[in-house]
Design an enzyme around this catalytic site. Structure first.
Site, mmCIF file in Angstrom:
data_model
loop_
_atom_site.group_PDB
_atom_site.id
_atom_site.type_symbol
_atom_site.label_atom_id
_atom_site.label_comp_id
_atom_site.label_asym_id
_atom_site.label_seq_id
_atom_site.Cartn_x
_atom_site.Cartn_y
_atom_site.Cartn_z
ATOM 1 N N HIS A 139 1.584 -4.548 -8.738
ATOM 2 C CA HIS A 139 1.021 -5.584 -7.874
ATOM 3 C C HIS A 139 1.430 -6.983 -8.368
ATOM 4 O O HIS A 139 1.894 -7.823 -7.596
ATOM 5 C CB HIS A 139 -0.510 -5.420 -7.877
ATOM 6 C CG HIS A 139 -1.276 -6.464 -7.132
ATOM 7 N ND1 HIS A 139 -1.968 -6.194 -5.972
ATOM 8 C CD2 HIS A 139 -1.481 -7.784 -7.383
ATOM 9 C CE1 HIS A 139 -2.557 -7.296 -5.545
ATOM 10 N NE2 HIS A 139 -2.289 -8.287 -6.388
ATOM 11 N N GLU A 140 1.293 -7.208 -9.679
ATOM 12 C CA GLU A 140 1.610 -8.530 -10.229
ATOM 13 C C GLU A 140 3.105 -8.822 -10.158
ATOM 14 O O GLU A 140 3.515 -9.960 -9.947
ATOM 15 C CB GLU A 140 1.119 -8.648 -11.672
ATOM 16 C CG GLU A 140 -0.400 -8.567 -11.822
ATOM 17 C CD GLU A 140 -1.143 -9.536 -10.914
ATOM 18 O OE1 GLU A 140 -0.665 -10.670 -10.707
ATOM 19 O OE2 GLU A 140 -2.206 -9.149 -10.396
ATOM 20 N N HIS A 184 4.002 -10.237 -6.826
ATOM 21 C CA HIS A 184 3.783 -11.699 -6.793
ATOM 22 C C HIS A 184 4.915 -12.416 -7.511
ATOM 23 O O HIS A 184 5.484 -13.384 -7.006
ATOM 24 C CB HIS A 184 2.488 -12.063 -7.537
ATOM 25 C CG HIS A 184 1.225 -11.701 -6.828
ATOM 26 N ND1 HIS A 184 0.955 -12.078 -5.543
ATOM 27 C CD2 HIS A 184 0.135 -11.022 -7.253
ATOM 28 C CE1 HIS A 184 -0.249 -11.632 -5.197
ATOM 29 N NE2 HIS A 184 -0.765 -10.984 -6.220
HETATM 30 ZN ZN LIG Z 1 -2.692 -10.297 -6.458
#
Ligand SMILES: [Zn+2]
Length: 392
Positions: A68-69, A72
């Site tokens: 998830h990170e 980003h």
């Molecule tokens: Zn996030």
């Protein structure tokens, strides 16, 4: 809250670290999976199988958060937003963006990338679940995939809550920013919603605890508390950055500096400087030229009987070029330097000449006056150190 953490590995040029709080979380997750989730999903599950499944589940969750990170971080990189690293802490991960995004569009895409990646992972694990579940009974492997499907869906959905600093709050901020053209206004609105949600979750946590669900209530309350504090500190960082944007070190430095001549003895240094002025360190000069600084600690290294014969030049620490700024430097950068070196005073030096000192206290004084005059932010020293950190 977002300390440096332990460095784990570097991938695609991003340093991945883990905050000490994650170890606590890992134990809690393994415990609650081994005692709660897996025995509930699989009837008659043996204890050791439950523990292995729980450990695998925790590792899967850990990898999912990193995924998830990275989503980003990789999108941020496309917009040339420098990222210093990724830290996993108590409630998920943080990709450290060094700067505010360049545009509302960039903010939106960077923010939305995380939840989208988590939904994609959830879909992937759901496929694996479908492949591995056979007949009526659920196999341990299928149970693991069911947990990872669920947790990624929860991760994505929770992060979409429109409360800063969650991803949904950033999406909201991007929308308000695009609409009003003001990042500051947008941050205020989304941070206010973040605080509201934080308080609401804390209240919900208390209600759960009172009505008997202690563990669930504690989790909800802690998450609420995290959102509340993070919303406040992120909003303050944006405010402070706006306030300090054009301020240079020379504008707020103290130019009445007490400097120590390099050739006096340590005995004189102690009597005439350390006992007389309440500073822990002094710049050391020869003429106008800065040689370094001397700290009370440096004096402690010299045996007392040698104080009369040792000169300050012999004990000064010269190797701290990192504690020096130029008068034309931005105060924001000076603050970051203080934070990185864990000091609260910087020598202001231009071409080797001592021009003044910049201290954390000067900075707080400046902000206090600014707040009186314009209603801008004030800040305490810990808060200043906190906001000088990479954006959370
Ligand atoms: Zn996030």
């Amino acid at each position: 809250m977002f300390g440096r953490g332990f460095h784990l590995f570097t991938l695609f040029g991003f340093r991945v670290s883990v905050d000490p709080s994650w170890f606590l979380l890992a134990v809690l997750i393994v415990w609650s999976l081994a005692r709660g989730y897996f025995p509930a999903v699989i009837e008659g599950l043996a204890t050791d199988t439950a523990i292995w499944l729980a450990i695998a589940g925790a590792i899967g969750l850990f990898a999912s958060i990193i995924f998830h990170e990275f989503a980003h971080a990789l999108v941020a990189r496309r917009f040339d937003m420098p990222i210093s690293g990724i830290t996993l802490f108590l409630f998920g991960g943080v990709a450290h963006l060094r700067d505010e995004p360049p545009s509302a569009r960039a903010e939106f895409l960077v923010a939305i990338a995380g939840p989208i990646s988590s939904y994609i992972l959830a879909a992937g694990f759901y496929l694996l679940l479908a492949v591995t579940s056979a007949g009526d009974g659920i196999t341990p492997l299928a149970a693991l995939f069911s947990y990872l499907t669920l947790i990624n869906a929860v991760l994505a959905t929770f992060n979409l809550l429109p409360a800063f600093p969650l991803d949904g709050g950033r999406v909201l901020r991007a929308a308000v920013w695009g609409w009003t053209g003001s990042l500051r206004r947008a941050t205020q609105v989304s941070a206010a919603l973040g605080r509201g949600l934080g308080v609401a979750l804390m209240a919900l946590g208390v209600i759960n605890i009172v009505s008997g669900d202690f563990v669930g209530g504690l989790w909800i309350g802690l998450i609420g508390f995290f959102i509340l504090t993070a919303a406040g500190s992120t909003a303050m960082q944006v405010e402070l950055k706006q306030t300090l944007k054009d301020i240079r070190v020379r504008d707020i430095m103290n130019s009445q500096v007490i400097a120590v001549p390099a050739d006096i003895t340590v005995a004189e240094l102690v009597d005439d400087y350390f006992y007389r002025h309440f500073h822990k360190a002094f710049p050391v000069v020869r003429g106008e030229q800065v040689l370094g600084s001397v700290r009370l600690k440096d004096v402690g290294q010299v045996p007392r009987e040698n104080w009369g014969t040792t000169s300050v030049a012999e004990i000064l620490s010269s190797g701290n070029g990192s504690h020096v700024v130029e008068p034309g430097a931005l105060v924001w950068d000076a603050l970051t330097l203080m934070k990185e070196n864990n000091v609260s005073r910087l020598m202001v030096v231009e071409r080797g000449d001592l021009k003044g000192m910049l201290t954390m206290r000067d900075l707080m004084h400046f902000l206090a006056v600014h707040r009186e005059l314009s209603g801008g932010p004030g800040a305490s020293e810990p808060e200043l150190r906190q906001v000088a950190e990479d954006r959370a």
